[in-house]
Design a protein around this motif. Structure first.
Motif, short mmCIF file in Angstrom:
data_model
loop_
_atom_site.label_atom_id
_atom_site.label_comp_id
_atom_site.label_asym_id
_atom_site.label_seq_id
_atom_site.Cartn_x
_atom_site.Cartn_y
_atom_site.Cartn_z
N UNK A 1 0.87 -1.17 0.00
CA UNK A 1 0.00 0.00 0.00
C UNK A 1 0.91 1.23 0.00
N UNK A 2 0.80 2.06 -1.02
CA UNK A 2 1.78 3.13 -1.24
C UNK A 2 1.12 4.51 -1.26
N UNK A 3 1.75 5.46 -0.57
CA UNK A 3 1.32 6.85 -0.68
C UNK A 3 1.88 7.41 -1.99
N UNK A 4 1.00 7.77 -2.89
CA UNK A 4 1.41 8.13 -4.25
C UNK A 4 1.09 9.61 -4.51
N UNK A 5 1.86 10.48 -3.89
CA UNK A 5 1.62 11.91 -4.06
C UNK A 5 2.15 12.38 -5.41
N UNK A 6 1.25 12.39 -6.37
CA UNK A 6 1.62 12.76 -7.73
C UNK A 6 1.36 14.23 -8.03
N UNK A 7 0.92 15.00 -7.00
CA UNK A 7 0.64 16.41 -7.21
C UNK A 7 -0.68 16.66 -7.91
#
Length: 486
Positions: free
Chosen positions: A155-161
């Motif tokens: 489970x990944x935090x995917x801060x792509x903006x």
């Protein structure tokens, strides 16, 4: 789907009389102090093996495995640096988090957007902790600040903006199994600056993810079917209309101060008690009359009864230690990562030390021990390890600062008082700054204060501070650069 169809729990629903921790238990005979310590440069998150004998530490430029079976003599078993050095963008850097799923360790990064380094999940076989074997690397198009590993999933935090989703991968193949974001709940969140709705951390129990979304609050999402995640509840989400209307100065202040700033979450063993760590600071604001004042301050750990997800109930808040300078450039004493075990809560407070609480009655937590050494320690995480003799052991990772190395500490799992505890700074009090509501009206704007401790503000935890607009702007540059190269 309209956000009003989902549960919204805000501070206004808190029962009267709920307050921070005031009770302290009777001391254990003898002083409370660490059992042992071992240096680990760049130490960040720590996780512990199921038997409690081995700790795994994310270490900024790599990771380390540590034998803690003799808690007075912890020793590094293996230390891996310069990971992925043969990658065209290598080596792997900004490694702040690692999580364990059985005998598989996930090492993720970079924690913040960092052009010129690979991004993704390094899968490591740690069946022999003294000889970890790197199995594969799942590359991503987004930085990964935090992750969770469970049941063969990452489970990944995917801060792509952009949408800032939580992404779920198959650990073995790297195949994306599903994703979820606030924007999928209500498109109005897309109008909110991405730094205020960053997916900062995630905790998973029995297929249910507890997702920390900064000023977006904490969201409880069922990922039993990762292709069709469903929202079960939310706690403390900001109003997207209000957040979207903030000016730049108001946004910077809001991102650093409470309310909001949901940094991390975890449940106890039963799954009925939820802890929410709030990470915040004080900000100097300048008003139209040319005077300035501090608003905000460090925040603590909230305890919530979630046995009925249709009506989560706030039970209590464990307040942070007071800081002599609660600004970003000062002495950090705000809540960071924590752990539950068997009616106890283990917390880390950066230079405010580590604490141990009895939360058998979560409406009335009792402080059992507090140890700090602000001149040498900067605690990132505290985690229960294992029972030992007639008590137990917990471990805590210290980030380090200036010329002091990061380290892993072992502590006895009993009550006690520290002998001659040091102060956290000059004898000034900041009690009035604890959990002060954020000032976001049009008369306030941020008075930017330069760092005084030599720490780069683009390389600090928490997307609500220096890694906000500037870092996510860098993310856009990074993605464009990668697309051009490919």
């Amino acid at each position: 789907m309209d956000r009003r169809q989902f549960l919204r729990v805000t501070g206004g629903t808190v029962l009267a009389g709920v307050a921070g921790t005031t009770r302290v238990a009777a001391a254990h005979p003898g002083p409370f102090e660490p059992l042992g310590r071992v240096d680990i440069e760049g130490a960040k998150e720590v996780v512990v093996s199921p038997d409690g004998q081995t700790a795994f530490v994310a270490a900024t430029s790599g990771y380390a495995t540590v034998d803690v079976s003799s808690p007075d003599r912890p020793r590094v078993l293996a230390e891996r640096r310069n990971l992925l050095s043969d990658h065209e963008d290598g080596p792997f850097r900004n490694v702040y988090d690692a999580k364990l799923d059985g005998e598989t360790l996930l090492v993720v990064g970079p924690a913040n957007p960092l052009p010129g380094t690979p991004a993704g999940v390094l899968v490591v076989d740690v069946s022999d902790p003294a000889s970890p074997t790197e199995v594969t690397f799942h590359e991503t198009e987004y930085p990964i600040h935090n992750c969770f590993a469970a049941d063969g999933r990452a489970y990944l935090t995917a801060n792509d903006g952009d949408q800032n989703p939580l992404v779920v991968l198959d650990t073995e193949t790297g195949t994306e199994l599903g994703r979820w974001s606030l924007v999928s709940v209500d498109e109005q969140w897309a109008e909110v600056h991405s730094s205020l709705r960053a997916v900062h951390d995630v905790f998973v129990r029995d297929g249910v993810a507890y997702i920390s979304m900064w000023d977006g609050g904490t969201w409880i999402v069922d990922f039993t079917d990762p292709q069709a995640p469903s929202v079960l509840a939310s706690i403390g989400p900001g109003d997207p209309d209000e957040l979207a209307a903030l000016s730049g100065g108001e946004r910077r202040t809001t991102g650093r101060t409470a309310p909001g700033n949901h940094h991390s979450a975890a449940t106890d063993d039963s799954g009925d008690l939820l802890g929410i760590g709030i990470e915040s600071w004080a900000v100097e604001v300048e008003r139209d009359d040319e005077t300035t004042e501090l608003v905000g301050g460090p925040s603590g750990v909230e305890l919530w009864d979630i046995s009925d997800l249709s009506n989560p109930t706030h039970l209590s808040t464990i307040d942070p230690p007071a800081s002599p300078d609660p600004t970003v450039g000062g002495v950090w004493t705000t809540a960071h990562n924590f752990d539950f075990h068997d009616g106890r809560l283990y917390t880390s407070w950066y230079r405010g030390g580590v604490k141990r609480h009895d939360i058998s009655d979560p409406a009335d937590p009792v402080e059992l021990a507090w140890w700090r050494d602000p001149g040498r320690t900067n605690f990132w995480s505290a985690q229960y390890a294992y029972p030992f003799a007639d008590e137990g052991v917990f471990v805590a990772s210290s980030w380090g600062f200036d010329d002091v190395s990061g380290a892993l500490y072992t502590f006895p799992d009993h009550s006690g008082d520290q002998l001659n505890p040091p102060t956290l700074g000059p004898e000034t009090t900041t009690e009035s700054l604890v959990n002060t509501p954020t000032q976001t009206d049009s008369t306030a704007r941020t008075a930017e204060t330069p760092s005084t401790d030599g720490v780069s503000r683009s390389d600090v935890p928490g997307f609500g501070i220096g890694t906000g607009a500037a870092a996510l702007g860098a993310a856009g540059w990074w993605y464009r650069r990668r697309a051009q190269r490919e």
